[in-house]
Write a protein that holds these residues in place. Structure first.
Motif, PDB file in Angstrom:
ATOM      1  N   ILE A 126      42.096  12.839  34.228  1.00  0.00           N
ATOM      2  CA  ILE A 126      42.933  11.876  33.515  1.00  0.00           C
ATOM      3  C   ILE A 126      42.564  11.942  32.041  1.00  0.00           C
ATOM      4  CG2 ILE A 126      43.706   9.484  33.416  1.00  0.00           C
ATOM      5  CD1 ILE A 126      44.216  10.820  36.099  1.00  0.00           C
ATOM      6  N   LYS A 127      43.512  12.319  31.199  1.00  0.00           N
ATOM      7  CA  LYS A 127      43.237  12.443  29.769  1.00  0.00           C
ATOM      8  C   LYS A 127      44.477  12.052  28.977  1.00  0.00           C
ATOM      9  CE  LYS A 127      44.624  17.311  29.635  1.00  0.00           C
ATOM     10  NZ  LYS A 127      44.237  18.691  29.255  1.00  0.00           N
ATOM     11  N   TRP A 128      44.284  11.937  27.656  1.00  0.00           N
ATOM     12  CA  TRP A 128      45.402  11.593  26.784  1.00  0.00           C
ATOM     13  C   TRP A 128      46.297  12.811  26.536  1.00  0.00           C
ATOM     14  CZ3 TRP A 128      45.955   6.608  26.249  1.00  0.00           C
ATOM     15  CH2 TRP A 128      44.842   5.772  26.223  1.00  0.00           C
ATOM     16  N   GLY A 129      47.522  12.526  26.125  1.00  0.00           N
ATOM     17  CA  GLY A 129      48.422  13.601  25.762  1.00  0.00           C
ATOM     18  C   GLY A 129      48.069  14.184  24.399  1.00  0.00           C
ATOM     19  N   ASP A 130      48.645  15.341  24.102  1.00  0.00           N
ATOM     20  CA  ASP A 130      48.351  16.007  22.836  1.00  0.00           C
ATOM     21  C   ASP A 130      48.956  15.273  21.642  1.00  0.00           C
ATOM     22  OD1 ASP A 130      47.002  17.990  24.226  1.00  0.00           O
ATOM     23  OD2 ASP A 130      48.816  19.218  24.469  1.00  0.00           O
ATOM     24  N   ARG A 131      49.984  14.490  21.889  1.00  0.00           N
ATOM     25  CA  ARG A 131      50.651  13.796  20.793  1.00  0.00           C
ATOM     26  C   ARG A 131      50.036  12.410  20.592  1.00  0.00           C
ATOM     27  NH1 ARG A 131      57.152  15.035  21.532  1.00  0.00           N
ATOM     28  NH2 ARG A 131      57.018  17.326  21.413  1.00  0.00           N
ATOM     29  N   PHE A 132      49.426  12.218  19.463  1.00  0.00           N
ATOM     30  CA  PHE A 132      48.927  10.909  19.061  1.00  0.00           C
ATOM     31  C   PHE A 132      49.162  10.761  17.561  1.00  0.00           C
ATOM     32  CE2 PHE A 132      45.407  13.775  18.391  1.00  0.00           C
ATOM     33  CZ  PHE A 132      44.817  13.333  17.226  1.00  0.00           C
ATOM     34  N   LYS A 133      49.147   9.521  17.107  1.00  0.00           N
ATOM     35  CA  LYS A 133      49.488   9.266  15.713  1.00  0.00           C
ATOM     36  C   LYS A 133      48.547   8.227  15.144  1.00  0.00           C
ATOM     37  CE  LYS A 133      53.633   8.528  12.863  1.00  0.00           C
ATOM     38  NZ  LYS A 133      55.059   8.105  12.886  1.00  0.00           N
ATOM     39  N   VAL A 134      48.095   8.459  13.919  1.00  0.00           N
ATOM     40  CA  VAL A 134      47.218   7.519  13.221  1.00  0.00           C
ATOM     41  C   VAL A 134      47.834   7.237  11.850  1.00  0.00           C
ATOM     42  CG1 VAL A 134      44.879   7.046  12.412  1.00  0.00           C
ATOM     43  CG2 VAL A 134      45.231   8.547  14.388  1.00  0.00           C
TER      44      VAL A 134
END
Length: 486
Positions: free
Chosen positions: A279-287
């Protein structure tokens, strides 16, 4: 004395009950109690009493008995945060959430106003892909590009978010990701502090003694049925919002730490039936950086309004239902214990454990499959503690929709206490106008006893509540659009 009425000729049950209420001793109190609920759709019915006395003078300051009401019960708001269940109470919850988030960004509500000068970021974390879905992509000019199916979807196309090939879509992985999303967020906050210490070249102990990371987050469903998180992350000094963070605690450092934490935060799920899943985060994240004093694109008010909007939503945005599918008499097991201790088939669900058949739900095929997958996984012994059959209508998501760290800002309870104090102040002002002596709140003692009766209105009260909702909507429309006759 109340006159007996023959209402057999009145066909409508609501109208018949309304006439009966109008024939009570105090119909004005009936309408007042409904009006005070401000359009709540499912008020809580209580029976009991409360009495407040002055411990110094033994004087009874306030007293109330539900038996004195014309209907013999007290109606109070349900307090449901979900707009699909109670729009009136959800508006109050959204307003409270707005002030909670805004206080953590701009100060106020016992939060220092200097927090607007602290490094702050609006972070969006998404789920990974479990298979290609219908989407509506746009290029740099805003022009829509064809989907993988070759079509150009409209914004309201129900096919958006559904798999291109349902037979190969990883429904098991999608449901398990939703089920562990809350734990993954907790793992992310841990790795965020570790990554920040690594990036700054210091130990975690030294970091914790000089810097505190505060946050508030809200979950939102995507059309594909997976949750993603929006979070406000803020750097504070070691004593919280009252102290400024060190000069080396910058937005750039926060941005780097988020990227490292997203990459490293992982959970491993093992099962004999499905094997091992990560279980991991997706490649798309935004800061995104939150600007101070409203001088940028992402301001305090915009962020607070965005978070508050999604705090009142549930999984309906993904096309699912807003009620549990678990049969309550048997708790989803399909059986009940008889007097002899043996398992008897549940008569309510006929042994399925479902309050209503999954195949009969008015949902899309994609949502139905996610619900069915969550239900089936919940019956596996290795996932029993997840109780996925209880959260099947949420597509497996079991976490809180909104949460915050302790030092971020005020609490929802504190905001409710402020409203309660305001109402007490209004009651005290009414006593003063009536010529009664003022009371010292520090010497007051309150005793009470309440019993839950039911939820909802009587048929006649529902008609009164509908009129209240109409009046509120009309007033709001006049405020936004103006009087049409002027």
């Amino acid at each position: 004395m109340r006159r007996p009425l023959d209402l057999r000729h009145v066909v409508s049950p609501g109208l018949r009950d309304l006439i009966d209420l109008a024939n009570t001793n105090d119909f004005n109190r009936v309408t007042e109690q409904v009006r005070n609920l401000r359009g709540c759709t499912s008020p809580v019915n209580l029976h009991g009493w409360t009495i407040t006395t002055d411990s110094a003078t033994k004087e009874v300051v306030r007293s109330y008995r539900s038996e004195d009401e014309p209907s013999g019960r007290l109606l109070t708001t349900c307090g449901n945060r979900r707009a699909s269940r109670c729009p009136a109470c959800s508006r109050v919850y959204a307003a409270d959430t707005y002030h909670l988030i805004k206080a953590g960004l701009s100060g106020g509500k016992n939060v220092a106003e200097t927090v607007r000068d602290h490094p702050r970021a609006f972070v969006t974390l998404t789920a990974p892909s479990f298979g290609p879905v219908h989407n509506r992509k746009t290029d740099s000019t805003g022009k829509t590009r064809p989907c993988g199916c070759g079509n150009h979807h409209t914004e309201d196309d129900p096919a958006l978010g559904t798999p291109l090939d349902p037979a190969t879509y990883d429904y098991t992985g999608a449901v398990l990701w939703n089920a562990h999303a809350g734990q993954l967020w907790g793992r992310f906050t841990t790795y965020l502090r570790r990554a920040l210490a690594e990036h700054l070249g210091m130990t975690q102990k030294a970091l914790n003694s000089a810097l505190r990371v505060s946050f508030a987050k809200v979950a939102e469903y995507q059309k594909r049925g997976l949750v993603h998180f929006h979070a406000v992350i803020r750097f504070d000094g070691p004593d919280g919002h009252v102290t400024s963070p060190p000069p080396w605690a910058t937005f750039d450092a926060l941005q780097v730490a988020v990227g490292l934490a997203v990459e490293r935060a992982r959970l491993t799920v093992e099962s004999n039936a499905i094997g091992e899943r990560v279980i991991k985060w997706g490649d798309r994240f935004k800061v995104d950086q939150i600007s101070a004093l409203g001088d940028g694109e992402l301001t305090d008010a915009k962020v607070a309004g965005y978070v508050a909007k999604y705090a009142t939503k549930n999984a309906e945005g993904a096309g699912t239902v807003d009620r549990t599918l678990m049969c309550r008499p048997c708790q989803g097991r399909g059986y009940v214990r008889g007097p002899d201790g043996f398992r008897d088939l549940c008569d309510d669900c006929e042994g399925t454990g479902q309050a209503e058949p999954i195949k009969a739900l008015p949902v899309q095929r994609h949502v139905r499959q996610m619900i069915r997958t969550a239900w089936d996984l919940g019956n596996l012994p290795e996932f029993a503690e997840l109780k996925l059959w209880k959260w099947a209508h949420m597509l497996g998501f079991r976490g809180h929709f909104s949460s915050k760290s302790r030092a971020y800002s005020t609490t929802l309870g504190a905001l409710r206490d402020v409203r309660r104090a305001w109402r007490l102040a209004q009651a005290e002002a009414a006593r003063t106008r009536a010529g009664l002596p003022t009371t010292d709140e520090t010497t007051l003692v309150t005793a009470s006893s309440w019993t839950y009766l039911a939820s909802g209105y009587r048929p006649g009260e529902e008609l009164l509540a509908a009129q209240v909702r109409h009046d509120i909507a009309h007033t709001q429309r006049l405020k936004s659009e103006g009087d049409p006759w002027l």
